[in-house]
Design a protein around this motif. Structure first.
Motif, PDB file in Angstrom:
ATOM      1  N   GLY A 147       0.795  -1.222   0.000  1.00 58.65           N
ATOM      2  CA  GLY A 147       0.000   0.000   0.000  1.00 58.65           C
ATOM      3  C   GLY A 147       0.823   1.266   0.000  1.00 58.65           C
ATOM      4  N   SER A 148       1.945   1.266  -0.725  1.00 59.10           N
ATOM      5  CA  SER A 148       2.854   2.405  -0.696  1.00 59.10           C
ATOM      6  C   SER A 148       2.394   3.575  -1.567  1.00 59.10           C
ATOM      7  CB  SER A 148       4.250   1.976  -1.165  1.00 59.10           C
ATOM      8  OG  SER A 148       4.771   0.954  -0.330  1.00 59.10           O
ATOM      9  N   TYR A 149       1.451   3.345  -2.473  1.00 56.86           N
ATOM     10  CA  TYR A 149       1.079   4.398  -3.417  1.00 56.86           C
ATOM     11  C   TYR A 149      -0.089   5.253  -2.935  1.00 56.86           C
ATOM     12  CZ  TYR A 149       4.176   2.130  -6.746  1.00 56.86           C
ATOM     13  OH  TYR A 149       5.286   1.616  -7.366  1.00 56.86           O
ATOM     14  N   ALA A 244       0.834   1.797 -10.487  1.00 56.00           N
ATOM     15  CA  ALA A 244       1.023   2.697  -9.339  1.00 56.00           C
ATOM     16  C   ALA A 244      -0.216   2.671  -8.450  1.00 56.00           C
ATOM     17  CB  ALA A 244       1.316   4.119  -9.808  1.00 56.00           C
ATOM     18  N   ALA A 245      -0.731   1.470  -8.195  1.00 57.84           N
ATOM     19  CA  ALA A 245      -1.930   1.314  -7.369  1.00 57.84           C
ATOM     20  C   ALA A 245      -1.670   0.307  -6.262  1.00 57.84           C
ATOM     21  CB  ALA A 245      -3.112   0.866  -8.222  1.00 57.84           C
ATOM     22  N   ASP A 246      -2.376   0.472  -5.152  1.00 61.04           N
ATOM     23  CA  ASP A 246      -2.312  -0.496  -4.057  1.00 61.04           C
ATOM     24  C   ASP A 246      -3.328  -1.616  -4.251  1.00 61.04           C
ATOM     25  OD1 ASP A 246      -0.508   1.303  -2.922  1.00 61.04           O
ATOM     26  OD2 ASP A 246      -2.086   2.331  -1.809  1.00 61.04           O
ATOM     27  N   LEU A 271      -6.141 -10.183 -13.768  1.00 65.86           N
ATOM     28  CA  LEU A 271      -5.810 -11.321 -12.917  1.00 65.86           C
ATOM     29  C   LEU A 271      -4.514 -11.994 -13.353  1.00 65.86           C
ATOM     30  CD1 LEU A 271      -9.359 -12.864 -12.454  1.00 65.86           C
ATOM     31  CD2 LEU A 271      -7.949 -11.839 -10.657  1.00 65.86           C
ATOM     32  N   HIS A 272      -4.206 -11.895 -14.627  1.00 65.22           N
ATOM     33  CA  HIS A 272      -2.972 -12.505 -15.136  1.00 65.22           C
ATOM     34  C   HIS A 272      -1.769 -11.568 -15.150  1.00 65.22           C
ATOM     35  CE1 HIS A 272      -5.729 -15.592 -16.772  1.00 65.22           C
ATOM     36  NE2 HIS A 272      -4.665 -16.370 -16.726  1.00 65.22           N
ATOM     37  N   HIS A 273      -2.003 -10.263 -15.283  1.00 71.61           N
ATOM     38  CA  HIS A 273      -0.882  -9.370 -15.571  1.00 71.61           C
ATOM     39  C   HIS A 273      -0.771  -8.143 -14.674  1.00 71.61           C
ATOM     40  CE1 HIS A 273      -0.052 -11.509 -19.347  1.00 71.61           C
ATOM     41  NE2 HIS A 273      -1.341 -11.447 -19.626  1.00 71.61           N
ATOM     42  N   ALA A 274      -1.731  -7.848 -13.817  1.00 75.73           N
ATOM     43  CA  ALA A 274      -1.708  -6.604 -13.041  1.00 75.73           C
ATOM     44  C   ALA A 274      -0.475  -6.514 -12.164  1.00 75.73           C
ATOM     45  CB  ALA A 274      -2.973  -6.487 -12.193  1.00 75.73           C
ATOM     46  N   GLU A 275      -0.058  -5.282 -11.903  1.00 73.58           N
ATOM     47  CA  GLU A 275       1.110  -5.023 -11.060  1.00 73.58           C
ATOM     48  C   GLU A 275       0.739  -4.808  -9.595  1.00 73.58           C
ATOM     49  OE1 GLU A 275       4.160  -5.186 -12.090  1.00 73.58           O
ATOM     50  OE2 GLU A 275       3.658  -5.501 -14.196  1.00 73.58           O
ATOM     51  N   CYS A 276      -0.522  -5.036  -9.243  1.00 71.62           N
ATOM     52  CA  CYS A 276      -0.982  -4.855  -7.865  1.00 71.62           C
ATOM     53  C   CYS A 276      -2.064  -5.886  -7.572  1.00 71.62           C
ATOM     54  CB  CYS A 276      -1.531  -3.440  -7.664  1.00 71.62           C
ATOM     55  SG  CYS A 276      -3.082  -3.122  -8.528  1.00 71.62           S
ATOM     56  N   PRO A 277      -2.470  -6.043  -6.303  1.00 73.87           N
ATOM     57  CA  PRO A 277      -3.580  -6.939  -5.996  1.00 73.87           C
ATOM     58  C   PRO A 277      -4.846  -6.545  -6.761  1.00 73.87           C
ATOM     59  CG  PRO A 277      -2.406  -6.360  -3.994  1.00 73.87           C
ATOM     60  CD  PRO A 277      -1.834  -5.499  -5.075  1.00 73.87           C
TER      61      PRO A 277
END
Length: 285
Positions: A147-149, A244-246, A271-277
């Motif tokens: 949750g840094s963003y 850039a999302a938590d 679900l396959h490629h996102a950079e966050c939960p």
């Protein structure tokens, strides 16, 4: 009675990341945390030789994994109510059944023993496509998971299937004390001399976004909201927003009587490629 936040665990690194994320999430919401390990060993106990006195190795392993995950969650958030359980069924059935009495289900992005080339484990994909409650697949980098963003993103589409997702995203932003970015994609008309039409399409997308958010804005007056109308395909726009999302939130329609996966292209891609939960929130008919 408070519904628990339920996490599927299996001893993989991915499930440990899911436990960490879920412990923080449960603490934020003041919810109990329930850790579930799915095991089929109990179904076959009756076929063991009668002279066998030892416990099945699968039973010992399952109990050790659950105990270590419970201890991990308690060390991370000592005030949290944590329970762990081993259930004799396959992982998808265990989680889908638990979803009927859960605040949300949480899984890692890849299970123990799954091939490294798989983008998302089959359990996470199937549960996200069929559960009756929100499902969070914990993926992405450490900064995103921690949750840094200070940013929750929600994708807003054309149909009313996203209203529950919008409300869930507002609740998450309020609970986290962070900004909410509501994103709607639009496409430029594929024809020549379409400048005026493109402008009209963008304005229409902006108006639809405002309308889709109206009720949730009224009910969450303290949430810092940023509206974004972005040209492009929904799955590409949301994938870019995930960097850039938590947490990124999308809706999925649950049609009565249908049992297959019910995920749109945007949800499937995230679900396959996102950079966050990724949270998939069902809108039931």
């Amino acid at each position: 009675m408070e519904l628990p936040l339920v996490v599927g665990v299996d001893g993989s690194d991915s499930s440990f990341e899911a436990v960490d994320w879920a412990a923080d999430e449960a603490a934020r919401h003041g919810l109990p945390l329930r850790l579930l390990y799915a095991s089929l060993w109990e179904r076959y106990e009756g076929v063991r030789p009668s002279f066998s006195t030892g416990r099945p190795s699968e039973e010992v392993m399952a109990e050790n994994i659950v105990a270590s995950c419970v201890e991990r969650a308690r060390r991370r958030t000592p005030e949290l109510k944590v329970s762990g359980e081993v259930l004799p069924d396959d992982a998808v059935s265990v989680l889908l059944n638990a979803g009927h009495a859960s605040f949300a289900l949480v899984t890692g992005s890849r299970g123990r023993g799954e091939l490294a080339g798989l983008l998302l484990g089959s359990v996470g994909l199937t549960v996200a496509g069929r559960a009756v409650c929100p499902v969070v697949v914990v993926r992405g980098g450490q900064r995103n998971r921690q949750g840094s963003y200070g940013r929750v993103v929600v994708g807003v589409g054309d149909s009313p299937e996203g209203s529950e997702a919008v409300r869930f995203a507002f609740d998450e932003a309020r609970t986290r004390g962070c900004a909410l970015h509501a994103v709607r994609a639009w496409r430029r008309p594929a024809r020549e001399h379409a400048g005026d039409a493109a402008g009209a399409d963008e304005e229409s997308a902006s108006a639809l976004l405002t309308e889709s958010l109206r009720d949730a804005v009224r009910d969450h007056p303290g949430v810092e909201l940023h509206r974004q109308v972005v040209e492009g395909t929904a799955h590409r726009v949301l994938l870019d927003a995930s960097t850039a999302a938590d947490l990124i939130v999308v809706g999925a329609e649950r049609r009565h009587g249908l049992f297959g996966l019910q995920l749109g292209r945007a949800a499937h891609t995230l679900l396959h490629h996102a950079e966050c939960p990724v949270a998939v929130v069902p809108q039931r008919d």
